[in-house]
Write a protein that holds these residues in place. Structure first.
Motif, short mmCIF file in Angstrom:
data_model
loop_
_atom_site.label_atom_id
_atom_site.label_comp_id
_atom_site.label_asym_id
_atom_site.label_seq_id
_atom_site.Cartn_x
_atom_site.Cartn_y
_atom_site.Cartn_z
N GLY A 166 55.97 32.46 43.70
CA GLY A 166 55.67 34.14 43.63
C GLY A 166 54.43 34.11 42.68
O GLY A 166 54.11 33.17 42.25
N ALA A 167 54.12 35.31 42.58
CA ALA A 167 52.72 35.63 41.72
C ALA A 167 53.02 35.69 40.23
O ALA A 167 51.96 35.57 39.62
N ASN A 168 53.94 35.70 40.10
CA ASN A 168 54.51 36.05 38.50
C ASN A 168 54.26 34.93 37.83
O ASN A 168 54.67 33.81 38.29
N VAL A 169 53.89 34.93 36.51
CA VAL A 169 53.53 33.73 35.68
C VAL A 169 54.68 33.59 34.50
O VAL A 169 54.67 34.45 33.80
N TRP A 211 49.99 33.44 44.89
CA TRP A 211 48.96 33.79 43.99
C TRP A 211 48.38 35.19 44.56
O TRP A 211 47.99 35.37 45.45
N GLU A 212 48.29 36.09 43.31
CA GLU A 212 47.73 37.20 43.48
C GLU A 212 46.48 37.33 42.33
O GLU A 212 46.62 36.39 41.52
N PRO A 213 45.55 38.21 42.30
CA PRO A 213 44.38 38.09 41.46
C PRO A 213 45.06 38.11 40.23
O PRO A 213 44.48 37.48 39.04
N GLY A 214 45.88 38.81 39.81
CA GLY A 214 46.72 38.88 38.62
C GLY A 214 46.98 37.56 37.97
O GLY A 214 47.12 37.13 36.75
#
Ligand code: PMV
Length: 334
Positions: free
Chosen positions: A289-292, A260-263
């Motif tokens: 990954g971080a993308n949703v 996870w990233e803040p975004g």
């Protein structure tokens, strides 16, 4: 012999996720998984066969058509996959390949799924050995990427985990007449820090892994029913539960993996707001990954895409939908 063939294959987003293997080398999954085949996110690969001896080689094509040498780790995986494909098909010949994806690789959109499925198709076509989608599923999985096994079918695809038949291919669970959209919010540009291959390796070190395995069969059966029965509320609840569960296992493995990233959190909050305050049906899911990925019915797509696109940490939105499987292409990449 000098034969050229080009094929493209779709990426997919898992609703129930493959995480952990009984045999990582051969991508034999610890649990069954279920995915939606995508339409816009695809990889195209051209393969040229040569008679003379020499190393197999792969290059990457940019959108403008410039060819660059693939990174070392990718070249090695490619060479191993090609070797196993030749062995399975009982064929000989040096392989030269060029590949291009329609989306950023290594960022939570399964580029290995579409990439290795496209490679399996292009090589099989070049050797004139295209086969059933089931056999192609096994060939795609020889890459070591499990999700590639699901990218050889359109619609919604189930990949079983049967201890008596560990080598089973994926199969189509439902067709693309169930029209769902996938609005992908890109919050990370760079490649992820830990590969899914490494994630599978670490999965069983998590104290939550055994509980996940225990809960999965029921979650799979309820989510599959909700999908085919058009019960989007139940589907949402189970999809999000599954996503959190996967990341809980990843975060609690040794050493921990935090994708996870803040975004990511910003998008998850927005999805909840869209649903609770604006009554827009939509549900989040993520791969390694971080993308949703925000899954929604067609009527929600415009509002979801506009709403996610205005978030400060979202640098791009891909609007995708359920799609069909691999296909031969007439235009070669080189
Ligand atoms: O196919 P692999 O080995 O890259 O693993 C895929 C892992 C997830 O994307 C997180 C889940 C899945 O089933 O696609």
């Amino acid at each position: 012999m000098s034969r050229k063939a080009t094929a493209s294959a779709p990426s997919n987003i898992a609703f129930i996720k493959y995480w952990g293997a009984t045999d990582l080398e051969h991508a034999l999954p610890a649990n069954a998984s279920l995915s939606m085949t995508l339409d816009v996110c695809r990889t195209t690969t051209t393969v040229q066969l040569h008679d003379e001896e020499g190393p197999d080689a792969i290059r990457i094509a940019s959108d403008e058509g410039t060819l660059t040498t693939a990174p070392e780790s990718f070249s090695q995986r490619f060479a191993r996959h090609v070797e196993r494909l030749r062995e399975r098909m009982g064929v000989h010949g040096r392989v030269e390949a060029v590949t291009r994806s329609s989306f950023p690789s290594d960022a939570g959109i399964a580029s290995s799924a579409s990439g290795f499925a496209a490679l399996a198709y292009a090589i099989s076509a070049a050797f004139d050995r295209l086969d059933t989608p089931e056999e192609m599923s096994i060939r795609a999985r020889l890459s070591g990427s499990g999700s590639a096994a699901r990218s050889t079918f359109g619609g919604y695809v189930a990949w079983p985990s049967d201890p008596d038949k560990p080598d089973s291919p994926a199969t189509q669970y439902a067709g693309s007449d169930i029209d769902l959209r996938d609005v992908i919010a890109l919050v990370q540009r760079d490649p992820k820090h830990v590969s899914s291959l490494e994630g599978h390796r670490r999965a069983a070190t998590s104290p939550h892994f055994a509980t996940r395995q225990k809960n999965l069969p029921e979650r799979m059966s309820r989510l599959s029913d909700a999908l085919t029965g058009g019960d989007f509320d139940t589907f949402t609840e189970l999809l999000e539960e599954e996503t959190i569960d996967l990341h809980l296992v990843a975060m609690s493995s040794t050493p921990p993996i935090i994708y996870w990233e803040p975004g990511t959190l910003e998008v998850l909050r927005r999805v909840r707001r869209l649903r609770e305050q604006d009554s827009i049906p939509c549900a989040f899911t993520m791969d390694a990954g971080a993308n949703v990925h925000v899954i929604c019915p067609p009527a929600s797509e415009d509002v979801v895409a506009a709403s996610l696109g205005e978030l400060p940490s979202v640098h791009g939105v891909i609007r995708d939908r359920v799609g069909s499987g691999p296909r031969s292409e007439s235009e070669h990449l080189f």
